[in-house]
Write a protein that holds these residues in place. Structure first.
Motif, mmCIF file in Angstrom:
data_model
loop_
_atom_site.group_PDB
_atom_site.id
_atom_site.type_symbol
_atom_site.label_atom_id
_atom_site.label_comp_id
_atom_site.label_asym_id
_atom_site.label_seq_id
_atom_site.Cartn_x
_atom_site.Cartn_y
_atom_site.Cartn_z
ATOM 1 N N SER A 93 0.816 -1.220 0.000
ATOM 2 C CA SER A 93 0.000 0.000 0.000
ATOM 3 C C SER A 93 0.846 1.264 0.000
ATOM 4 O O SER A 93 1.953 1.291 0.547
ATOM 5 C CB SER A 93 -0.906 0.015 1.236
ATOM 6 O OG SER A 93 -1.553 1.276 1.357
ATOM 7 N N SER A 94 0.264 2.323 -0.562
ATOM 8 C CA SER A 94 0.895 3.645 -0.507
ATOM 9 C C SER A 94 0.995 4.168 0.925
ATOM 10 O O SER A 94 1.728 5.109 1.191
ATOM 11 C CB SER A 94 0.107 4.636 -1.366
ATOM 12 O OG SER A 94 -1.237 4.705 -0.911
ATOM 13 N N THR A 95 0.252 3.556 1.857
ATOM 14 C CA THR A 95 0.343 3.971 3.262
ATOM 15 C C THR A 95 1.549 3.347 3.961
ATOM 16 O O THR A 95 1.832 3.678 5.107
ATOM 17 C CB THR A 95 -0.908 3.535 4.049
ATOM 18 O OG1 THR A 95 -0.935 2.085 4.078
ATOM 19 C CG2 THR A 95 -2.182 4.045 3.411
ATOM 20 N N GLY A 96 2.232 2.412 3.294
ATOM 21 C CA GLY A 96 3.361 1.715 3.908
ATOM 22 C C GLY A 96 3.002 0.384 4.520
ATOM 23 O O GLY A 96 3.868 -0.360 4.967
ATOM 24 N N THR A 97 1.700 0.070 4.543
ATOM 25 C CA THR A 97 1.254 -1.193 5.130
ATOM 26 C C THR A 97 1.326 -2.319 4.100
ATOM 27 O O THR A 97 1.124 -2.093 2.904
ATOM 28 C CB THR A 97 -0.186 -1.025 5.660
ATOM 29 O OG1 THR A 97 -0.150 -0.071 6.726
ATOM 30 C CG2 THR A 97 -0.758 -2.331 6.177
ATOM 31 N N VAL A 98 1.618 -3.521 4.582
ATOM 32 C CA VAL A 98 1.625 -4.716 3.742
ATOM 33 C C VAL A 98 0.567 -5.660 4.303
ATOM 34 O O VAL A 98 0.576 -5.962 5.495
ATOM 35 C CB VAL A 98 3.009 -5.398 3.755
ATOM 36 C CG1 VAL A 98 2.980 -6.696 2.947
ATOM 37 C CG2 VAL A 98 4.074 -4.446 3.214
ATOM 38 N N THR A 99 -0.365 -6.105 3.465
ATOM 39 C CA THR A 99 -1.495 -6.919 3.925
ATOM 40 C C THR A 99 -1.550 -8.222 3.150
ATOM 41 O O THR A 99 -1.318 -8.237 1.936
ATOM 42 C CB THR A 99 -2.833 -6.171 3.709
ATOM 43 O OG1 THR A 99 -2.722 -4.849 4.240
ATOM 44 C CG2 THR A 99 -3.987 -6.894 4.399
ATOM 45 N N LYS A 118 2.528 -0.122 8.564
ATOM 46 C CA LYS A 118 3.699 0.730 8.339
ATOM 47 C C LYS A 118 4.990 -0.073 8.274
ATOM 48 O O LYS A 118 5.946 0.195 8.996
ATOM 49 C CB LYS A 118 3.778 1.807 9.418
ATOM 50 C CG LYS A 118 2.675 2.822 9.263
ATOM 51 C CD LYS A 118 3.047 4.179 9.858
ATOM 52 C CE LYS A 118 1.848 5.093 9.741
ATOM 53 N NZ LYS A 118 1.582 5.788 10.990
ATOM 54 N N ALA A 119 4.986 -1.059 7.416
ATOM 55 C CA ALA A 119 6.229 -1.796 7.159
ATOM 56 C C ALA A 119 7.276 -0.830 6.591
ATOM 57 O O ALA A 119 8.472 -1.026 6.741
ATOM 58 C CB ALA A 119 5.956 -2.919 6.174
ATOM 59 N N HIS A 120 6.782 0.227 5.951
ATOM 60 C CA HIS A 120 7.657 1.275 5.408
ATOM 61 C C HIS A 120 7.218 2.613 5.982
ATOM 62 O O HIS A 120 6.028 2.901 6.064
ATOM 63 C CB HIS A 120 7.595 1.268 3.871
ATOM 64 C CG HIS A 120 8.168 0.001 3.305
ATOM 65 N ND1 HIS A 120 9.492 -0.141 2.998
ATOM 66 C CD2 HIS A 120 7.590 -1.203 3.052
ATOM 67 C CE1 HIS A 120 9.713 -1.372 2.567
ATOM 68 N NE2 HIS A 120 8.572 -2.035 2.597
ATOM 69 N N TYR A 121 8.198 3.424 6.380
ATOM 70 C CA TYR A 121 7.871 4.684 7.063
ATOM 71 C C TYR A 121 9.036 5.657 6.918
ATOM 72 O O TYR A 121 10.184 5.247 6.773
ATOM 73 C CB TYR A 121 7.547 4.448 8.545
ATOM 74 C CG TYR A 121 8.619 3.692 9.283
ATOM 75 C CD1 TYR A 121 9.656 4.349 9.944
ATOM 76 C CD2 TYR A 121 8.610 2.297 9.287
ATOM 77 C CE1 TYR A 121 10.651 3.643 10.593
ATOM 78 C CE2 TYR A 121 9.604 1.582 9.939
ATOM 79 C CZ TYR A 121 10.629 2.258 10.587
ATOM 80 O OH TYR A 121 11.620 1.555 11.222
ATOM 81 N N HIS A 122 8.705 6.942 6.952
ATOM 82 C CA HIS A 122 9.750 7.948 6.740
ATOM 83 C C HIS A 122 10.493 8.326 8.004
ATOM 84 O O HIS A 122 11.709 8.338 8.031
ATOM 85 C CB HIS A 122 9.164 9.198 6.090
ATOM 86 C CG HIS A 122 8.967 9.020 4.614
ATOM 87 N ND1 HIS A 122 9.981 8.657 3.761
ATOM 88 C CD2 HIS A 122 7.871 9.126 3.834
ATOM 89 C CE1 HIS A 122 9.529 8.560 2.525
ATOM 90 N NE2 HIS A 122 8.238 8.836 2.544
ATOM 91 N N GLY A 130 3.639 9.103 9.310
ATOM 92 C CA GLY A 130 4.995 8.719 8.903
ATOM 93 C C GLY A 130 5.089 7.643 7.857
ATOM 94 O O GLY A 130 6.181 7.255 7.478
ATOM 95 N N GLY A 131 3.968 7.110 7.361
ATOM 96 C CA GLY A 131 4.035 6.001 6.418
ATOM 97 C C GLY A 131 4.702 6.400 5.117
ATOM 98 O O GLY A 131 4.514 7.502 4.610
ATOM 99 N N ALA A 132 5.511 5.488 4.573
ATOM 100 C CA ALA A 132 6.123 5.687 3.254
ATOM 101 C C ALA A 132 5.575 4.590 2.352
ATOM 102 O O ALA A 132 5.408 3.450 2.789
ATOM 103 C CB ALA A 132 7.642 5.574 3.352
ATOM 104 N N ALA A 133 5.314 4.923 1.112
ATOM 105 C CA ALA A 133 4.712 3.926 0.212
ATOM 106 C C ALA A 133 5.570 2.669 0.141
ATOM 107 O O ALA A 133 6.792 2.745 -0.001
ATOM 108 C CB ALA A 133 4.548 4.518 -1.180
ATOM 109 N N CYS A 134 4.903 1.527 0.246
ATOM 110 C CA CYS A 134 5.536 0.252 -0.084
ATOM 111 C C CYS A 134 5.368 0.077 -1.582
ATOM 112 O O CYS A 134 4.244 -0.048 -2.067
ATOM 113 C CB CYS A 134 4.873 -0.895 0.685
ATOM 114 S SG CYS A 134 5.583 -2.490 0.241
#
Length: 375
Positions: A93-99, A118-122, A130-134
């Motif tokens: 997801s563009s929110t950084g979450t992985v589902t 938020k697997a990915h975050y700034h 703080g989420g960064a796109a996955c």
């Protein structure tokens, strides 16, 4: 031929299309695919039946458009998506979450099976914004690798709550895509024109090899490796060029092929017939690159105004199989290129190919299935 293509208008911009993998011994063509959407008020993951086989005509031609089996809401834009197995789909997801979503075939529903927020975050994982796109995900069940705008690489296992491994500052620029090179190694591409190999057995957080485009540092958006000859890697970039790399030698592409007039979003070797490669682009085209050797009597791509730039010449004496992809000029008499959708105007964001079937999705809010790629 366009008449082999069935279209379905879905009132959502489609960012990803993926065939459900077939069981190892399956002989039938693929029958189910998943899509993800982006840039909509309400983004969705959807499972589709590719259409109606039972009513195929006498000549095997097939009628009926894809139909929706089930869908589920997804927070953020779907940036990437891959089947983990027959029932589970991993979504970036563009929110950084992985589902991980599960498709229940008994009652045709989708459920949210597991999620890594938020697997990915700034900045840090705890701030609300703080989420960064996955940007990319690749699976080799039970392992899942994700990359993101934050330059981070995560290794997850489908059955574990926390990441098995995270390389925090893997890249100082955005990582755009990831794929497996071998079971323990991955390939990533980034926004400054680099292709990197990472060996996940190594504890150090540096790539084992770095390759890069000469000069311009054009962002690379997609990567795939040849299914049988794993040293052959294809990437596509911001400028629409297709680059072919031989990761055994040199640090630059073996060949650069002029392809699309805008960003290339995906590149895929055909998984069982890798003389065929497919690319799609922001410019609304989807190209089929055919290097199977019987094309020498057909008109060469070079006469159609394309051009190709070769950087390295190769000594291929020791190769038992000389791949057309590694010839210093693969387009010369050895390649035929067909735009499968001549008049499309909006971006073709995604494609997937399995057996004789191609599925692709566009910003024109449509999905298309072609069941007779090699007819």
């Amino acid at each position: 031929a366009m008449e082999d293509v069935s279209a379905k208008f879905v009132s959502q911009k489609i960012s990803r299309t993926r065939w459900r993998p077939l069981p190892a011994a399956a002989l039938q063509p693929p029958d189910l695919f998943a899509t993800g959407s982006w840039d909509n008020e309400d983004n969705r993951i959807s499972i589709w039946s590719a259409g109606d086989f039972e009513n195929a005509g006498l000549n095997g031609e097939y009628h009926g458009e894809p139909h929706l089996l089930c869908d589920i809401q997804h927070n953020g834009d779907v940036m990437d998506m891959q089947f983990l197995d027959q029932e589970r789909i991993v979504v970036a997801s563009s929110t950084g979450t992985v589902t991980i979503f599960r498709h229940h075939q008994n009652n045709q529903t989708l459920s949210d099976d597991h999620r890594w927020e938020k697997a990915h975050y700034h900045v840090d994982q705890d701030t609300s914004c703080g989420g960064a796109a996955c940007t990319g995900v690749v699976c080799n069940n039970p392992e899942i690798v994700t990359v993101g705008e934050d330059g981070r690489i995560n290794l997850f296992r489908a059955d574990q709550k926390d990441a098995v491994r995270t390389i925090d500052n893997a890249d100082s620029s955005t990582l755009h895509a990831v794929t497996f090179l071998r079971t323990t190694e991955i390939l990533t591409v980034n926004s400054i024109g680099q292709l990197k190999i990472w060996d996940l057995r190594q504890q150090r957080n540096e790539p084992s090899q770095i390759f890069s485009l000469a000069g311009d540092r054009v962002p690379l958006h997609c990567v795939d490796r040849h299914p049988n000859q794993q040293h052959i890697v294809a990437t596509g970039g911001q400028d629409g060029m297709l680059s072919i790399w031989d990761i055994r030698q040199g640090t630059m592409p073996v060949s650069l092929l002029n392809a699309h007039e805008a960003e290339m979003w995906e590149v895929h070797f055909h998984p069982s017939d890798p003389d065929h490669l497919f690319t799609c682009s922001e410019d609304g085209s989807l190209w089929h690159w055919d290097t199977s050797t019987n094309v020498s009597d057909k008109p060469s791509f070079l006469h159609q105004g394309g051009r190709s730039t070769a950087y390295l010449s190769h000594s291929t004496i020791n190769q038992s199989v000389v791949s057309a992809w590694l010839s210093s000029d693969p387009t010369k008499d050895r390649m035929e290129i067909t735009n499968l959708i001549p008049n499309q105007t909006l971006s073709v964001n995604s494609l997937d190919v399995l057996g004789p079937c191609l599925v692709y999705g566009t910003d024109a809010e449509a999905i298309y299935v072609n069941r007779q790629l090699f007819a």
